[in-house]
Motif scaffolding. Sequence first.
Motif, PDB file in Angstrom:
ATOM      1  N   VAL A 180       0.869  -1.180   0.000  1.00 46.39           N
ATOM      2  CA  VAL A 180       0.000   0.000   0.000  1.00 46.39           C
ATOM      3  C   VAL A 180       0.903   1.226   0.000  1.00 46.39           C
ATOM      4  CG1 VAL A 180      -1.914  -1.103   1.205  1.00 46.39           C
ATOM      5  CG2 VAL A 180      -0.114   0.000   2.533  1.00 46.39           C
ATOM      6  N   PRO A 181       0.459   2.322  -0.632  1.00 43.30           N
ATOM      7  CA  PRO A 181       1.273   3.541  -0.601  1.00 43.30           C
ATOM      8  C   PRO A 181       1.468   4.013   0.843  1.00 43.30           C
ATOM      9  CG  PRO A 181      -0.455   3.697  -2.265  1.00 43.30           C
ATOM     10  CD  PRO A 181      -0.759   2.483  -1.455  1.00 43.30           C
ATOM     11  N   ALA A 182       2.691   4.418   1.150  1.00 40.48           N
ATOM     12  CA  ALA A 182       2.987   4.885   2.509  1.00 40.48           C
ATOM     13  C   ALA A 182       4.149   5.860   2.466  1.00 40.48           C
ATOM     14  CB  ALA A 182       3.308   3.707   3.439  1.00 40.48           C
TER      15      ALA A 182
ATOM     16  N   ASN B 218       7.200   9.360  12.097  1.00 39.71           N
ATOM     17  CA  ASN B 218       5.890   9.812  11.655  1.00 39.71           C
ATOM     18  C   ASN B 218       5.569   9.092  10.354  1.00 39.71           C
ATOM     19  OD1 ASN B 218       4.284  11.757   9.746  1.00 39.71           O
ATOM     20  ND2 ASN B 218       3.741  12.374  11.823  1.00 39.71           N
ATOM     21  N   THR B 219       4.392   8.499  10.269  1.00 40.99           N
ATOM     22  CA  THR B 219       4.031   7.749   9.069  1.00 40.99           C
ATOM     23  C   THR B 219       2.673   8.170   8.551  1.00 40.99           C
ATOM     24  OG1 THR B 219       3.018   5.968  10.371  1.00 40.99           O
ATOM     25  CG2 THR B 219       5.347   5.723   9.803  1.00 40.99           C
ATOM     26  N   GLY B 220       2.483   7.982   7.260  1.00 40.91           N
ATOM     27  CA  GLY B 220       1.193   8.220   6.625  1.00 40.91           C
ATOM     28  C   GLY B 220       0.938   7.118   5.610  1.00 40.91           C
ATOM     29  N   VAL B 221      -0.273   6.609   5.556  1.00 35.37           N
ATOM     30  CA  VAL B 221      -0.614   5.500   4.670  1.00 35.37           C
ATOM     31  C   VAL B 221      -1.700   5.954   3.699  1.00 35.37           C
ATOM     32  CG1 VAL B 221      -1.504   3.140   4.552  1.00 35.37           C
ATOM     33  CG2 VAL B 221      -0.007   3.817   6.437  1.00 35.37           C
ATOM     34  N   GLY B 222      -1.554   5.547   2.443  1.00 31.37           N
ATOM     35  CA  GLY B 222      -2.562   5.896   1.446  1.00 31.37           C
ATOM     36  C   GLY B 222      -1.984   6.729   0.317  1.00 31.37           C
TER      37      GLY B 222
END
Length: 311
Positions: free
Chosen positions: A183-185, A200-204
């Motif tokens: 998945v895009p991250a 710090n992470t972000g998914v989508g």
Amino acid sequence: MNGQKQGGAAEPEFEARVRALLAGDASLVRPSPVPYPEIRRRGVLERRRRLAAGGAALAALAAVPVGACALGGGSTAASPAGPGPTVLTSARPAPTGPATPTAPARPASAAHQLLDGITFEQAAAGLAKCLDYDKAHRLPKDPVHTGLGKPADYRIILAMRSTGDSNAPGDGYFVVAVQEKPVPARLICTVQDGAASGLNTGVGDPLGDARTPVVPDADSGKLYQQSVIDKGNWKLPFRWGVVGGYRASVATMTVSYGDSAGEAVLDHGWFVATGTLHKQVTAAPHLKGYDATGKLVYDSDQDTSYEKTLP
């Protein structure tokens, strides 16, 4: 005169006696017979000696290790070491497929995305530390968080020094990496004193459901501002950065922030802009995007979802 006749008659008689004596001796002097048995015996011995010498030479040649004979007829010096390795010419390595990558992918422009003397190897090592940090701080049996994967799943898009502030003292460096599958991250991590100290992470999809051709990452503030505790009193000079997504319609981007400005790097759907501040600021970075004809297609001042001022 009578004496002469006597002498003349005596000579033929003397010669006759000498001849008789020589003839008798000649019959006694016979050459010794040829020693055929001895000659045959010596010939057999010589033949056996030559066969033995030839066999020894063949054995010596068979014992010479592969590579001991020099091509081209040159002389060969004896090796001072022990016997050479045995080479099995029939043994062939089994065919193997392409090696599985273990390192992350490199950024599109090392000169503009690996900054402040940080090498790709250092950035990759930092990413690995950040992923290990995530594993160590993951809640046990968390049904939602399944881990962030391994370094080979990512591409590093930015590495730059980080300036400590009152909320997070101590300098270090930032690593920003993204992945497309499964998945895009996006991952932003701080490395200080050889260890990951923040994550710090972000998914989508970085574009999400936005209709704009450029979408600044909502967590980029981690890269371009210092703590609100230090508002109006930042440590300068200050290396800053901003990242986000862009659509295929965008060909170039520019950014200005305080007293610094420059062109952003476009890297596989992500833009990366950086600079160095030498004065205190109150407004966030100003971003603009242009299409291939040079037409302005995005202006962060017109983007209602973009925070234009700093807290």
